[in-house]
Design an enzyme around this catalytic site. Structure first.
Site, PDB file in Angstrom:
ATOM      1  N   GLY B 207       0.792  -1.220   0.000  1.00 59.10           N
ATOM      2  CA  GLY B 207       0.000   0.000   0.000  1.00 59.10           C
ATOM      3  C   GLY B 207       0.822   1.267   0.000  1.00 59.10           C
ATOM      4  O   GLY B 207       1.918   1.306  -0.545  1.00 59.10           O
ATOM      5  N   LEU B 233      -4.536  -5.229  -5.046  1.00 62.61           N
ATOM      6  CA  LEU B 233      -3.408  -4.287  -4.949  1.00 62.61           C
ATOM      7  C   LEU B 233      -2.132  -4.939  -4.393  1.00 62.61           C
ATOM      8  O   LEU B 233      -2.139  -5.492  -3.293  1.00 62.61           O
ATOM      9  CB  LEU B 233      -3.819  -3.108  -4.046  1.00 62.61           C
ATOM     10  CG  LEU B 233      -2.770  -1.987  -3.902  1.00 62.61           C
ATOM     11  CD1 LEU B 233      -2.523  -1.300  -5.230  1.00 62.61           C
ATOM     12  CD2 LEU B 233      -3.186  -1.004  -2.835  1.00 62.61           C
ATOM     13  N   ASP B 234      -1.035  -4.835  -5.150  1.00 61.80           N
ATOM     14  CA  ASP B 234       0.297  -5.294  -4.718  1.00 61.80           C
ATOM     15  C   ASP B 234       0.347  -6.792  -4.407  1.00 61.80           C
ATOM     16  O   ASP B 234       1.216  -7.246  -3.659  1.00 61.80           O
ATOM     17  CB  ASP B 234       0.788  -4.503  -3.487  1.00 61.80           C
ATOM     18  CG  ASP B 234       0.923  -3.022  -3.785  1.00 61.80           C
ATOM     19  OD1 ASP B 234       1.044  -2.664  -4.964  1.00 61.80           O
ATOM     20  OD2 ASP B 234       0.896  -2.217  -2.837  1.00 61.80           O
ATOM     21  N   GLN B 235      -0.568  -7.563  -4.995  1.00 56.63           N
ATOM     22  CA  GLN B 235      -0.609  -8.993  -4.708  1.00 56.63           C
ATOM     23  C   GLN B 235      -0.271  -9.850  -5.921  1.00 56.63           C
ATOM     24  O   GLN B 235      -0.287 -11.074  -5.843  1.00 56.63           O
ATOM     25  CB  GLN B 235      -2.020  -9.397  -4.211  1.00 56.63           C
ATOM     26  CG  GLN B 235      -2.443  -8.710  -2.932  1.00 56.63           C
ATOM     27  CD  GLN B 235      -1.574  -9.092  -1.752  1.00 56.63           C
ATOM     28  OE1 GLN B 235      -1.187 -10.236  -1.603  1.00 56.63           O
ATOM     29  NE2 GLN B 235      -1.223  -8.119  -0.928  1.00 56.63           N
TER      30      GLN B 235
END
Lengths: 290, 290, 290, 290
Positions: B207, B233-235
């Site tokens: 994040g 997100l960001d995964q």
């Protein structure tokens, strides 16, 4: 790193007791606020006497006087300690002249850092033995000087480089993969002011085509070295180095490509240390207060 | 790395005996010269079946036919092995659309590599939610599209980004520190085609403001992660990561500065692997044949 | 890494088309299950012809015959390709003779790995020119031989070392900071079987006291090199290297201490690659299939 | 590093002007020779006030009095600055109690460093919840205590560990891959005295089986973290961290094996910093004067 204006004292002197107390006592007396300080005693070795090195950042507005008076008042303290010293002002941007040939990576990298104000410098001009980057440099509003170097015109060419550096009031010259060997006169004129990036992990692979030398020897890591230029090729005091892993599948061309990433990073780090007066030269070695 | 034209087969299939023999037998039959080859058996785990991955570079002019016929002739072999596969041609430059916001470092770095022909790509356009780099990008002869993103116009903005990407015949979208979260629709439209550089060593510090999170936790190394963008997100699957050492004296601003050097290097490495078809996605993980 | 018994083919041959197909075709024909495979084409350079290297792990019980028959059946394939080759069996532990002098770090490290069954080896004996570690080694149930080396007894001493190595049916000799230079005869007797750990990042700082040489030159990283021993001191093929960062505050004694951590790690990695037949020598270089 | 006896002041106090001058002035007044000194101003953040940290090594025989008098004379200076402080003597070996379970790598590593006098410590005893290493530890002349830990006996077991630590006059407890969670009482009894090595790059992969977690997530680097133990699992102040590169071909077992090399190195570095009073705790973070 902090956002405040500060003065930086970078100094060295023969080692003895009481040095820190004397210097920091001077600042304390004037209520100077020390933001950062580093000290190092370099032991006597190989005929060198023991020497003491220091770097101190003092918040500018904590002192009751300006830089000129600071220097005047500090001078007797320095004399007492037989110091080599200088005090610089974070509000005065250093003037960095970039020398480049035909490779992009270091030039783009330095200009990006300058654009982003990550490097707090003026770039009065870029000098090159080719005109490859004329348009790119001028687009950034930076003067570009094409000074060709041939086997025949070296003395004149380097005299011209020196004239441009002087005219630019340059503090520092950066050889950003400048592929010519500077004249001994130019090296001698600016000791500790010319930074080069060499594309090997010195002292391995001095001279030309270091990646090809590394390929021949079959090393498993290649590197780059940022050093001050002296008249002796690739022998100047080392400021910063780093390496990257390679393997048997990498050709010399792959090494050239990997090496560029190390070169630009090592040059940028070395230059930053230099600009922030974090590098103190001691014989052929450096103290780097990171 | 070598200078010759080649075709690259990147493929995966259920694991069984004889896969390499079948595939390389096909090439041998046509006297195809294999320049580089990599194989990996990914063991069955967590409900995933065992799967076999491969990447093979074949010298183009060693084969007695062109790419279209190669594909046609290979198709039955692939079908026999129940393969997911593609064959690309090193002579056809991939088309990379760069998305950027206001930070220089990744953009300058990518354009320097493109200028130096280190990255063998076309850049049909750069898209930004700011107009900061309009002049710089256009100086390079690359079209620049300013697509502002506000809380209110997201669907339209990302529809426009998608339109521009399609119009550009883009193969790959690179978020070069693009500071907006793409719409789920856009993520879903280009699985395994959108690369992002996240400024932390994932899965730590997902994040916003990862360097500030890292500062709070007092870690001794910070990093960056290049990954495929997915709706979460960001995964997405991680392609490449690296770290750099910091210490107690580094403020969050210092970390931001150090981090940039890691970000651009990790992004460039991840992008290269992707462009050379070295990255094969397996669930939420990647096989990277470096 | 996996837990199954397997055979490892390590081979090289002149480069041509169809090598992989021929070799993997042989295994496929017998329904051999390939667990891991690596291939590398080494381009012609410096008078060396282009050569092809490979390493293949085949699951032992997937083949319908035992090792002896595997070798017999593979021999004609190898002959056809003019191959240098060997096939080893993961169930047969390699026999590693350790040579040591007076420094603990590599010896303790190797014995810990052996105890933890991380290194799948037999240690038939430890040989030393000092008796420092006699008790420690014998506590582990390993025979210890004290073979003093003096300026006068070198030929006899190395003859004794060779006798012990032969008597032990040693496969590999590891110089774990053995501080004597082996005789040319011993080096010649076991090419590619004697591993040394040199305490510098070769080719920098060949010979004695490399950390002191590094201190003098003011380098910013120091390293260690695992290489095969040849008659020419510190010039053998490099198997593995690594480095660690130092700075101006580190004395030669500090470097010695830091260096030990690199030495033992690099030696252990190099030894593992060697034991797993991942290292193929090509002239004075190595192909390492990690 | 140097060979001389010295006293080490490690201290922190609220930030203000004149701190260095006051402290180094005290030493200068008594002609104390400062061998090494480090200072750090930690900015006010998140409700923490700005705080000043320092570490000073003074040559013992340069002072005209012994340690007890040094402490007595320094106390008023410390009081004036509202300092937390301690002064230790390099001639007094710290007493380190090692806690271990069934894994060799950290224990062998620490004992090798102790044998080589690289770590200047006494090891009054080793405590384990298994008797695996009883013979090995006792061979070194070090007492070994087997304190089994079961779900039912935890309070008694940790009371026994505490009793043994007290009886040993322990300064520091090192969890060298001790696979039990200490009781909150034990953690609370020795704040900043218990060092643990966690086998992940915290804050990623807290808790059990971090390598398996890393494998699931598909990260490209794995790490280890040396931290002070607090009652909250894996949340204590981080002293040192490092990472190593892995790739898709590495199984969780490979990661465990690679990880061990990082674990022992990171633990040894963190322990050294701790023993040399280079680590000052500030809230949940550390200042480490390397």
């Amino acid at each position: 790193m902090h956002g405040e204006r500060f003065y930086t004292l970078a100094a060295s002197c023969p080692d003895r007791t009481g040095i820190i107390a004397r210097v920091t006592g001077f600042f304390a007396e004037h209520r100077g606020w020390i933001l950062e300080s580093s000290f190092h005693a370099d032991a006597a070795a190989d005929g060198r006497a023991a020497r003491y090195f220091m770097r101190i950042e003092v918040k500018a507005d904590s002192l009751p006087f300006m830089l000129t008076e600071l220097r005047a008042r500090f001078a007797p303290v320095a004399a007492e300690l037989a110091m080599d010293w200088k005090i610089s002002d974070s509000a005065v941007k250093k003037r960095v002249v970039i020398m480049v040939s035909k490779q992009e990576h270091c030039l783009y990298d330095l200009l990006a850092r300058w654009q982003a104000q990550e490097l707090n410098i003026e770039i009065p001009c870029v000098i090159s033995n080719h005109d490859t980057f004329k348009g790119f440099v001028e687009w950034h509003g930076i003067p570009f000087h094409h000074v060709p170097v041939t086997p025949d015109n070296k003395p004149q060419a380097y005299a011209e480089v020196q004239r441009l550096f002087e005219e630019s009031h340059g503090d520092t010259m950066v050889l950003a993969r400048y592929m010519q060997i500077l004249s001994p006169e130019l090296c001698a004129a600016y000791p500790g002011q010319i930074l080069n990036i060499h594309h090997s992990f010195l002292p391995s692979f001095v001279g030309a085509k270091p990646y090809h030398q590394a390929y021949q020897r079959g090393v498993k890591l290649i590197g780059a070295t940022c050093h001050y230029v002296t008249a002796e090729l690739d022998q100047g005091p080392i400021v910063e180095q780093d390496v990257i892993r390679i393997d048997h599948s990498d050709s010399p061309d792959d090494m050239v490509r990997y090496g560029k990433d190390i070169e630009k990073t090592v040059l940028a780090r070395g230059l930053r240390y230099h600009l922030e007066d974090r590098v103190l030269v001691h014989g052929n070695k450096t103290v780097v207060f990171r």
